[in-house]
Design a protein around this motif. Sequence first.
Motif, mmCIF file in Angstrom:
data_model
loop_
_atom_site.group_PDB
_atom_site.id
_atom_site.type_symbol
_atom_site.label_atom_id
_atom_site.label_comp_id
_atom_site.label_asym_id
_atom_site.label_seq_id
_atom_site.Cartn_x
_atom_site.Cartn_y
_atom_site.Cartn_z
ATOM 1 N N VAL A 1 0.699 -1.165 -0.086
ATOM 2 C CA VAL A 1 0.100 -0.164 -0.059
ATOM 3 C C VAL A 1 0.862 1.269 0.205
ATOM 4 C CG1 VAL A 1 -1.933 -1.040 1.170
ATOM 5 C CG2 VAL A 1 -0.141 -0.116 2.595
ATOM 6 N N TRP A 2 0.292 2.518 -0.325
ATOM 7 C CA TRP A 2 0.908 3.678 -0.313
ATOM 8 C C TRP A 2 2.249 3.671 -1.227
ATOM 9 C CZ3 TRP A 2 -3.182 6.529 0.474
ATOM 10 C CH2 TRP A 2 -4.239 6.165 1.327
ATOM 11 N N GLY B 1 -6.201 4.185 -10.817
ATOM 12 C CA GLY B 1 -5.577 3.164 -9.814
ATOM 13 C C GLY B 1 -4.607 2.047 -10.417
ATOM 14 N N ASN C 1 -0.746 2.017 -9.769
ATOM 15 C CA ASN C 1 -0.428 0.640 -9.175
ATOM 16 C C ASN C 1 0.678 0.068 -10.112
ATOM 17 O OD1 ASN C 1 -1.256 0.411 -6.489
ATOM 18 N ND2 ASN C 1 -3.304 0.762 -7.546
ATOM 19 N N SER D 1 4.047 1.555 -9.792
ATOM 20 C CA SER D 1 4.600 1.694 -8.420
ATOM 21 C C SER D 1 6.046 0.917 -8.324
ATOM 22 C CB SER D 1 3.687 0.938 -7.323
ATOM 23 O OG SER D 1 4.369 0.760 -6.254
ATOM 24 N N SER E 1 7.227 -0.280 -5.733
ATOM 25 C CA SER E 1 7.134 -1.487 -4.908
ATOM 26 C C SER E 1 6.530 -2.586 -5.842
ATOM 27 C CB SER E 1 5.984 -1.430 -4.079
ATOM 28 O OG SER E 1 5.665 -2.459 -3.380
ATOM 29 N N GLU F 1 3.429 -4.239 -4.613
ATOM 30 C CA GLU F 1 2.197 -3.531 -5.081
ATOM 31 C C GLU F 1 1.693 -3.737 -6.360
ATOM 32 O OE1 GLU F 1 0.507 0.812 -3.606
ATOM 33 O OE2 GLU F 1 2.500 1.014 -4.691
ATOM 34 N N ARG F 2 2.869 -3.618 -7.248
ATOM 35 C CA ARG F 2 2.450 -3.739 -8.796
ATOM 36 C C ARG F 2 1.924 -5.046 -8.928
ATOM 37 N NH1 ARG F 2 7.731 -2.139 -9.453
ATOM 38 N NH2 ARG F 2 8.123 -4.377 -10.114
ATOM 39 N N THR G 1 0.039 -7.004 -6.957
ATOM 40 C CA THR G 1 -1.285 -7.490 -6.227
ATOM 41 C C THR G 1 -2.269 -6.233 -6.477
ATOM 42 O OG1 THR G 1 -0.287 -6.408 -4.138
ATOM 43 C CG2 THR G 1 -0.257 -8.827 -4.274
ATOM 44 N N MET G 2 -1.870 -5.005 -6.502
ATOM 45 C CA MET G 2 -2.718 -4.060 -6.629
ATOM 46 C C MET G 2 -3.282 -3.637 -7.904
ATOM 47 S SD MET G 2 -3.588 -3.869 -3.507
ATOM 48 C CE MET G 2 -4.460 -2.726 -2.694
ATOM 49 N N THR G 3 -2.375 -3.941 -8.776
ATOM 50 C CA THR G 3 -2.736 -3.687 -10.184
ATOM 51 C C THR G 3 -3.949 -4.605 -10.678
ATOM 52 O OG1 THR G 3 -0.753 -2.786 -10.835
ATOM 53 C CG2 THR G 3 -2.082 -3.469 -12.579
ATOM 54 N N CYS H 1 -7.086 -3.233 -9.031
ATOM 55 C CA CYS H 1 -7.768 -2.304 -9.729
ATOM 56 C C CYS H 1 -8.550 -2.410 -11.103
ATOM 57 C CB CYS H 1 -6.744 -1.208 -9.973
ATOM 58 S SG CYS H 1 -6.507 -0.274 -8.285
#
Length: 127
Positions: A35-36, A94, A98, A101, A103, A106-107, A109-111, A114
């Motif tokens: 995150v973040w 998002g 992401n 990112s 990270s 983060e790339r 998981t969060m991509t 989104c």
Amino acid sequence: MTPAAFAAVVACLVLGALAVLQICVAAGAPWGRFVWGGAHRVLPRRLRIASAASVLLYAGFAAVLLSRAGILPGGDSLVIRVLTWALFAYFGVGIIMNAISRSRAERLTMTPVCLVLTGATLVIALS
């Protein structure tokens, strides 16, 4: 179940999982790399506060999507229609944020998270 209702359920499950993640990192769990921007293993105080606040936003997002999908009342109002399209744009941005990112966690998981939220929101918005 309509496609919009199914998409709303999927979106709410994803938002719920994100809320759990945000609560955990706000409480000090060492998952800050997800995150973040992923710059911190354990989030500093200001980002913990932001994580806690994001849970309230996720609840609002879920209410808008459930309303537009016809599960909660008010889905045909102009405000809900506009907010649904605003969420579609927000989740779309998002994906990009992401994906770039620094990270890796983060790339990776969060991509996709989104992507799912963007797709579900599009189905809901078009209903």
